[in-house]
Design a protein around this motif. Structure first.
Motif, short mmCIF file in Angstrom:
data_model
loop_
_atom_site.label_atom_id
_atom_site.label_comp_id
_atom_site.label_asym_id
_atom_site.label_seq_id
_atom_site.Cartn_x
_atom_site.Cartn_y
_atom_site.Cartn_z
N GLY A 74 -11.39 8.64 11.19
CA GLY A 74 -10.12 9.31 11.48
C GLY A 74 -10.22 10.41 12.51
N GLY A 75 -11.39 10.63 13.10
CA GLY A 75 -11.52 11.67 14.12
C GLY A 75 -12.99 12.00 14.35
N LEU A 76 -13.21 12.92 15.28
CA LEU A 76 -14.58 13.34 15.61
C LEU A 76 -14.60 14.87 15.70
CD1 LEU A 76 -17.51 12.73 16.57
CD2 LEU A 76 -16.60 12.64 18.90
N ASP A 77 -15.52 15.51 14.95
CA ASP A 77 -15.63 16.97 14.96
C ASP A 77 -16.82 17.48 15.76
OD1 ASP A 77 -13.48 17.56 12.93
OD2 ASP A 77 -14.78 16.25 11.74
N ILE A 78 -17.93 16.73 15.71
CA ILE A 78 -19.19 17.22 16.30
C ILE A 78 -19.87 16.10 17.07
CG2 ILE A 78 -21.55 18.02 15.74
CD1 ILE A 78 -20.24 19.31 13.16
N HIS A 86 -21.54 11.32 29.83
CA HIS A 86 -20.87 10.21 29.12
C HIS A 86 -20.39 10.67 27.74
CE1 HIS A 86 -23.35 7.16 31.69
NE2 HIS A 86 -22.28 7.59 32.33
N GLY A 87 -21.23 11.43 27.05
CA GLY A 87 -20.85 11.92 25.72
C GLY A 87 -19.64 12.84 25.80
N LEU A 88 -19.67 13.78 26.75
CA LEU A 88 -18.54 14.71 26.91
C LEU A 88 -17.27 13.95 27.27
CD1 LEU A 88 -20.40 17.45 28.97
CD2 LEU A 88 -19.32 17.85 26.74
N ARG A 89 -17.40 13.03 28.22
CA ARG A 89 -16.22 12.29 28.70
C ARG A 89 -15.56 11.50 27.58
NH1 ARG A 89 -12.32 10.38 29.29
NH2 ARG A 89 -11.34 9.21 30.99
N ALA A 129 -11.07 12.68 22.12
CA ALA A 129 -10.97 12.56 20.66
C ALA A 129 -10.89 13.94 20.02
CB ALA A 129 -12.18 11.78 20.12
N MET A 130 -11.63 14.91 20.56
CA MET A 130 -11.60 16.27 20.00
C MET A 130 -10.28 16.97 20.31
SD MET A 130 -15.52 17.54 20.52
CE MET A 130 -16.83 16.81 19.52
N LEU A 131 -9.72 16.70 21.48
CA LEU A 131 -8.40 17.27 21.81
C LEU A 131 -7.37 16.75 20.81
CD1 LEU A 131 -8.40 17.00 25.71
CD2 LEU A 131 -8.51 19.11 24.35
N GLU A 132 -7.47 15.48 20.51
CA GLU A 132 -6.58 14.85 19.52
C GLU A 132 -6.71 15.53 18.16
OE1 GLU A 132 -4.36 10.96 18.87
OE2 GLU A 132 -4.99 12.00 20.67
N ARG A 133 -7.93 15.92 17.83
CA ARG A 133 -8.26 16.54 16.55
C ARG A 133 -7.87 18.02 16.52
NH1 ARG A 133 -10.23 13.85 11.95
NH2 ARG A 133 -12.21 14.66 11.23
N GLY A 134 -7.66 18.61 17.72
CA GLY A 134 -7.34 20.03 17.80
C GLY A 134 -8.58 20.91 17.94
N TYR A 140 -12.57 23.72 28.51
CA TYR A 140 -11.90 23.46 27.23
C TYR A 140 -11.91 24.66 26.29
CZ TYR A 140 -11.38 18.95 29.13
OH TYR A 140 -11.01 17.95 29.97
N ARG A 141 -12.22 25.84 26.85
CA ARG A 141 -12.30 27.08 26.07
C ARG A 141 -10.99 27.34 25.31
NH1 ARG A 141 -15.51 31.95 25.84
NH2 ARG A 141 -17.25 30.72 26.58
N ASP A 142 -9.86 27.02 25.93
CA ASP A 142 -8.57 27.32 25.29
C ASP A 142 -8.07 26.18 24.41
OD1 ASP A 142 -8.60 29.73 26.63
OD2 ASP A 142 -7.51 28.92 28.36
N ASP A 143 -8.88 25.14 24.27
CA ASP A 143 -8.44 23.98 23.50
C ASP A 143 -9.21 23.82 22.18
OD1 ASP A 143 -6.56 22.79 25.46
OD2 ASP A 143 -8.38 22.69 26.69
N GLY A 144 -9.99 24.85 21.85
CA GLY A 144 -10.72 24.80 20.57
C GLY A 144 -11.99 23.98 20.62
N ILE A 145 -12.39 23.57 21.83
CA ILE A 145 -13.63 22.79 21.95
C ILE A 145 -14.74 23.70 22.47
CG2 ILE A 145 -14.79 20.85 23.08
CD1 ILE A 145 -12.06 19.45 23.20
#
Ligand code: NJP
Length: 240
Positions: free
Chosen positions: A73-77, A112-115, A120-125, A165-170
């Motif tokens: 359902g998402g990716l955190d780390i 590749h990992g970041l891209r 997915a992390m933006l989707e997760r917030g 992505y500092r302002d996007d919680g990542i």
């Protein structure tokens, strides 16, 4: 607890120790590496998922993230840990294809990992990406031009991605583990070059210490280190 984490290079060494530690902490762990048998055996033992992946192949990394999001359902780390140093050779002795392969894994693999993970992390917030770096990112060692320059490029990616992505919680954080008791140190020792390769096995950091450092950075402790390399040292205080 309950977080979903992808760990690349999880078939042995630092990546395996991190997968085991994260599973003990209650995370949903997805193990990625090329050695499918090894990651499947570890995943079965710790209750994780194994997805055979070559991080040099963007399509494979994108599929890794997609399958993880579908399953959990998402990716955190994301722990961008996959890396290689072999073959160690001075520039004039290096093989251009082998030299480029190290850049494909240590540098492009991190991109590749970041891209793949950031959408997915933006989707997760939000989320945390840990890029396993090295003292070599800012140093120079004989025979290590491929490794030092690829780690320097990956450190630049850590800085750029964290800023974007500092302002996007990542959060994007580097970790320089010092010299760690893994297969990579056996390869370094076998090369016979540089004082760092002469260290006795006992002088190296155990991989599970690094795993705990990674877990620390994935918690609130990581806030102070975003966009930089967090440095572990050997028990003699020596940097990698
Ligand atoms: O190395 P090792 P470490 N796609 O050789 C995987 C950094 N570091 O644990 O694909 C996907 O035991 C490989 O799996 P497989 C270092 O630069 C270390 O020490 O099945 N995975 C295996 O699981 C690296 O970034 C020291 O062969 C690929 C793993 O990578 C990280 O720590 C010091 C792959 C390598 O396991 C882990 O290294 C330092 C690919 N294309 C930084 N290619 C140290 N050990 O002292 C390789 O400063 N892998």
């Amino acid at each position: 607890t309950g977080k979903t984490a992808i760990i690349t290079g999880a078939s042995r060494g630092i990546g395996e120790a991190t997968a085991r530690h994260f599973a003990e902490q209650g995370a949903n762990v997805v193990l990625a590496a090329r050695s499918e048998g090894a990651i499947t055996a570890i995943a079965d033992e710790i209750g994780g998922t194994a997805i055979a992946t070559d991080v040099a192949d963007y399509a494979a990394v994108a599929a890794l993230v997609d399958r993880t999001v579908q399953a959990h359902g998402g990716l955190d780390i994301l722990v961008n840990n996959a890396g290689l140093i072999d073959p160690i050779a001075r520039l004039a002795d290096s093989d251009p294809a082998e030299w480029a392969r190290v850049a494909d894994v240590n540098y492009k693999g991190v991109y590749h990992g970041l891209r793949a993970a950031i959408p997915a992390m933006l989707e997760r917030g939000g989320g945390t990406v840990i890029n396993i770096s090295s003292g070599a990112a800012t140093g120079a060692l004989e025979g290590w031009s491929h490794y030092c320059s690829s780690k320097a490029a990956a450190l630049s990616l850590t800085r750029c991605a964290d800023k974007e992505y500092r302002d996007d919680g990542i959060r994007v954080i580097g970790l320089s583990p010092g010299t760690v008791a893994t297969e990579m140190q056996r390869e370094i020792k076998a090369s016979g070059l540089n004082p760092v390769s002469q260290l006795e096995w006992e002088a190296h950091i155990p991989p599970d210490w690094v795993a705990k450092g990674i877990a620390y950075l994935c918690g609130p402790g990581g806030d102070a280190h975003r966009g930089t390399d967090f440095s572990l040292k050997t028990n003699e205080g020596r940097e990698a």
